[in-house]
Design a protein around this motif. Structure first.
Motif, PDB file in Angstrom:
ATOM      1  N   CYS A 223      -0.193  14.306 -17.420  1.00 37.76           N
ATOM      2  CA  CYS A 223      -0.507  15.678 -17.817  1.00 37.76           C
ATOM      3  C   CYS A 223      -1.334  15.640 -19.100  1.00 37.76           C
ATOM      4  O   CYS A 223      -1.365  14.637 -19.819  1.00 37.76           O
ATOM      5  CB  CYS A 223       0.767  16.501 -18.022  1.00 37.76           C
ATOM      6  SG  CYS A 223       1.773  16.671 -16.532  1.00 37.76           S
ATOM      7  N   CYS A 229       4.072  18.361 -19.710  1.00 37.78           N
ATOM      8  CA  CYS A 229       4.993  17.297 -19.274  1.00 37.78           C
ATOM      9  C   CYS A 229       6.407  17.841 -19.137  1.00 37.78           C
ATOM     10  O   CYS A 229       7.088  17.594 -18.126  1.00 37.78           O
ATOM     11  CB  CYS A 229       4.962  16.139 -20.266  1.00 37.78           C
ATOM     12  SG  CYS A 229       3.471  15.132 -20.184  1.00 37.78           S
ATOM     13  N   ALA A 245      10.250  12.358 -18.859  1.00 38.69           N
ATOM     14  CA  ALA A 245       8.990  12.553 -19.575  1.00 38.69           C
ATOM     15  C   ALA A 245       8.840  11.512 -20.679  1.00 38.69           C
ATOM     16  O   ALA A 245       9.828  11.048 -21.256  1.00 38.69           O
ATOM     17  CB  ALA A 245       8.920  13.956 -20.171  1.00 38.69           C
ATOM     18  N   HIS A 247       6.218  11.315 -24.023  1.00 41.44           N
ATOM     19  CA  HIS A 247       5.107  11.846 -24.810  1.00 41.44           C
ATOM     20  C   HIS A 247       5.438  11.718 -26.287  1.00 41.44           C
ATOM     21  O   HIS A 247       6.524  11.252 -26.664  1.00 41.44           O
ATOM     22  CB  HIS A 247       4.785  13.299 -24.425  1.00 41.44           C
ATOM     23  CG  HIS A 247       5.966  14.214 -24.463  1.00 41.44           C
ATOM     24  ND1 HIS A 247       6.490  14.706 -25.629  1.00 41.44           N
ATOM     25  CD2 HIS A 247       6.724  14.735 -23.469  1.00 41.44           C
ATOM     26  CE1 HIS A 247       7.516  15.480 -25.368  1.00 41.44           C
ATOM     27  NE2 HIS A 247       7.693  15.521 -24.060  1.00 41.44           N
ATOM     28  N   VAL A 271       6.615  11.275 -15.896  1.00 40.55           N
ATOM     29  CA  VAL A 271       5.582  12.243 -16.283  1.00 40.55           C
ATOM     30  C   VAL A 271       5.206  11.960 -17.726  1.00 40.55           C
ATOM     31  O   VAL A 271       6.078  11.964 -18.608  1.00 40.55           O
ATOM     32  CB  VAL A 271       6.088  13.689 -16.112  1.00 40.55           C
ATOM     33  CG1 VAL A 271       4.974  14.673 -16.411  1.00 40.55           C
ATOM     34  CG2 VAL A 271       6.627  13.896 -14.707  1.00 40.55           C
ATOM     35  N   THR A 273       1.869  11.779 -20.937  1.00 31.93           N
ATOM     36  CA  THR A 273       0.526  12.084 -21.430  1.00 31.93           C
ATOM     37  C   THR A 273      -0.286  10.790 -21.467  1.00 31.93           C
ATOM     38  O   THR A 273       0.165   9.738 -21.025  1.00 31.93           O
ATOM     39  CB  THR A 273       0.605  12.721 -22.821  1.00 31.93           C
ATOM     40  OG1 THR A 273       1.362  11.846 -23.688  1.00 31.93           O
ATOM     41  CG2 THR A 273       1.317  14.065 -22.767  1.00 31.93           C
TER      42      THR A 273
END
Length: 622
Positions: A223, A229, A245, A247, A271, A273
């Motif tokens: 994402c 995210c 996630a 990030h 998920v 970045t």
């Protein structure tokens, strides 16, 4: 090809796509140059600078595997973890340090790290460090290292700034490229690519169906933002998928927890970045989904490079929204791909099921029979002594698998206390006044007595009382005595010493004064009775002449006399509501002078002329 040059001590610029084994290309040569560890040697001799924490952990694991028989001491330093373990390891002595630029400079500034004996310097993923703004920090680190060293720079792409950096700090480097000059080699040939033009509101439904295709293993979804995210992870969890996630807003312990759960198979959807597009080397990543369109061709190459590694095959699916078509065309032209116009795709489009092998009739929710993953909650969070704070929205809400929302504690019953005029009604103590001890009557008893006799009313007294909607309370004005009309139904006494009861009926348009019934008490009085309600203070006023008259009559007459009808005092009614009832005394005299105003004083000061021997302002010269 790069390994013989690195072993000979030459400076190298290595360019290759991700997943081609660049770590061992510089790692083996560095460990060979550093040699076996010695007890009297505590300062590091090899330094590897990486852009992200995840890449630092991965490079360290590869170097530890390569230095199994040498026994080299390798230390990882990066932000988000406590300083103390890293400082203690530096005091005991290390041979090779792998770290990020920020934490390396912090340790150098604190004088815990000395880079004066570095013999081999490696800049891994130099283009990524340029994108993250680490180029000034890299130059500061290079200035702290001796000039006679071996420098190796590895990167997937070579922007102009990286070429300029290599010209300034590398000594006659050899450029080694692991690909041919064809632009098609930039895209991973082992990866099957799909590019679809989708609607923003339909992307999560397409992703839910894509994650149920045949032969799918671990999947990475990229994402553009951190909030995206968290949103995707929450929606995937609601649909039954085991997702987590990674990030920048997550703590280091949470990031490593998600990566460990992903590698161990406890979750199958990660998920992230672009911070995870570099340095995450996980086996059996079969699918990569670009949930948001990449920013440029380099991000696209690194994203889809997470699959199809080491000779394996993979699938890469890219979602392109209508407003991102121009950006995608630039990426397509730079990489010479075959998707200038992405196919318009919806969650019900037939080519989704045929291209990815999704069974017909599959919905975006994972059936309960297929939910076999343990989830992120099955992986423990390691206590790293984190220096930052957790700012993730999903971690604050505590929506991980197995978490239960905190139940709101039951409310304790509130104790209601009867008050009078905002003060708590307490049982007053008897007061002695003028040698006579007067019994104190409880407020509840008086109200009960008044309620029992409220039907016995004197119509004449009630009619004689004027009806006023608003009156001045007794005691506020010393010239107005306490009258029957100025009592309230909340417990104030009337001039006759009785309480006025308020009718329980609500919604009546009559005022409170009209609903008050005042009935003279026709009962023998044995002793003077004083009623209290205001926190134990007697309701006696300075000008209460009516009470004094009644008290004298009680003292003269015996207890067995007939009931006394107390006369109602004359009411003072001003002729006009604007009439002045009380005027403050004038304390001024004829000898008093009127104080001058500020304006008149300034005029007088201007008119004053300084005399001899005085300066302007009234000061004498020294």
């Amino acid at each position: 090809m790069a390994l013989p040059l690195a072993l000979s001590g030459q400076d190298i610029i290595g360019q290759a796509r991700t997943g081609t084994g660049k770590t061992y290309a510089f790692g083996v040569a560095m460990l060979q140059r550093v040699g076996k560890p010695r007890k009297n040697r505590k300062k590091p001799r090899g330094l590897v600078v990486v852009p992200t924490r995840e890449l630092a952990v991965q490079v360290t694991e590869d170097l530890v595997t390569a230095a199994g028989k040498l026994g080299s001491r390798i230390l990882t330093v990066y932000g988000g973890r406590a300083y103390e373990p890293q400082i203690e390891a530096l005091k005991q002595g290390v041979d090779v340090i792998v770290g990020t630029p920020g934490r390396l400079l912090d340790l150098v500034k604190q004088k815990h790290l000395d880079l004066g004996q570095i013999q081999a310097l490696v800049l891994d993923e130099a283009d990524r460090m340029l994108d993250l703004g680490f180029l000034p920090d890299i130059e500061r680190i290079i200035k702290l290292i001796p000039a006679e060293r071996q420098t190796m720079l590895f990167s997937a792409t070579l922007p102009g700034e990286i070429v300029g950096l290599s010209r300034r700090y590398l000594n006659r480097p050899t450029h080694v490229r692991a690909e041919n000059n064809d632009a098609e080699a930039e895209a991973t040939p082992q990866t099957t690519q799909f590019v679809w033009r989708v609607h923003r509101m339909d992307k999560i439904e397409i992703l839910g169906r894509l994650l149920q295709c045949e032969g799918r293993g671990l999947t990475m979804t990229f994402c553009e933002t951190k909030r995206a995210c968290d949103m995707v992870v929450e929606q995937l969890k609601e649909r039954g998928f085991a997702a987590a996630a990674v990030h920048g807003d997550l703590g280091q312990g949470q990031r490593e927890q998600a990566l460990r759960a992903f590698r161990n198979g406890k979750i199958d959807v990660l998920v992230a970045t672009d911070v995870a597009a570099r340095g995450i080397d996980v086996d059996d990543v079969t699918h990569v989904v670009n949930y948001d369109c990449p920013q440029d061709e380099k991000s696209y190459v690194h994203r889809i490079g997470r699959t199809g590694r080491a000779g394996r095959t993979g699938v890469a699916v890219t979602f392109v929204e209508w407003e991102d078509l121009t950006r995608w065309k630039v990426i397509n032209n730079a990489l010479s791909l075959d998707f200038p116009e992405p196919v318009e795709t919806y969650s019900t489009s037939p080519h989704i099921f045929s291209d990815l092998g999704i069974p017909e009739g599959t919905k975006g929710v994972l059936p309960r029979a297929n939910r076999s993953r343990a989830g992120l909650a099955a992986e423990e969070v390691e206590d790293l002594g984190e220096t930052g704070r957790v700012r993730s929205r999903s971690s604050r809400k505590g929506r991980d698998d197995g978490d239960e929302r905190r139940e709101r504690p039951a409310r304790t019953p509130r104790e209601r206390r009867r008050t009078r005029g905002g003060r708590v009604n307490e049982t007053p103590a008897p007061v002695e006044a003028e040698g006579i001890q007067r019994p104190v009557v409880e407020l509840a008893e008086v109200e009960a007595d008044v309620a029992s006799r409220k039907d016995i009313r004197d119509d004449q007294v009630a009619e004689a009382a004027p009806r006023r909607s608003r009156t001045r309370r007794a005691g506020l004005n010393p010239e107005v005595s306490l009258t029957a009309a100025e009592t309230t139904a909340s417990g104030e006494t009337t001039a006759s010493g009785e309480f006025a009861a308020e009718e329980p009926t609500r919604g009546s348009r009559r005022t409170r004064r009209e609903r008050v019934a005042e009935t003279p008490v026709e009962a023998p009085v044995e002793a003077p009775v004083e009623v209290r309600w205001d926190g134990g203070q007697a309701g006696r006023h300075e000008d209460d002449t009516v009470n004094d008259t009644v008290n004298e009559r009680w003292d003269d007459e015996p207890a067995a006399t007939a009931p006394v009808h107390r006369p109602e005092p004359e009411k003072i009614i001003p002729p006009s509501p604007f009439a002045v009832i009380f005027r403050s005394p004038d304390l001024a005299t004829d000898d008093d002078e009127i104080a001058p105003s500020a304006a008149s004083e300034r005029v007088q000061n201007r008119r004053r002329v300084p005399g001899r021997g005085q300066q302007r302002g009234g000061r004498r010269p020294s």
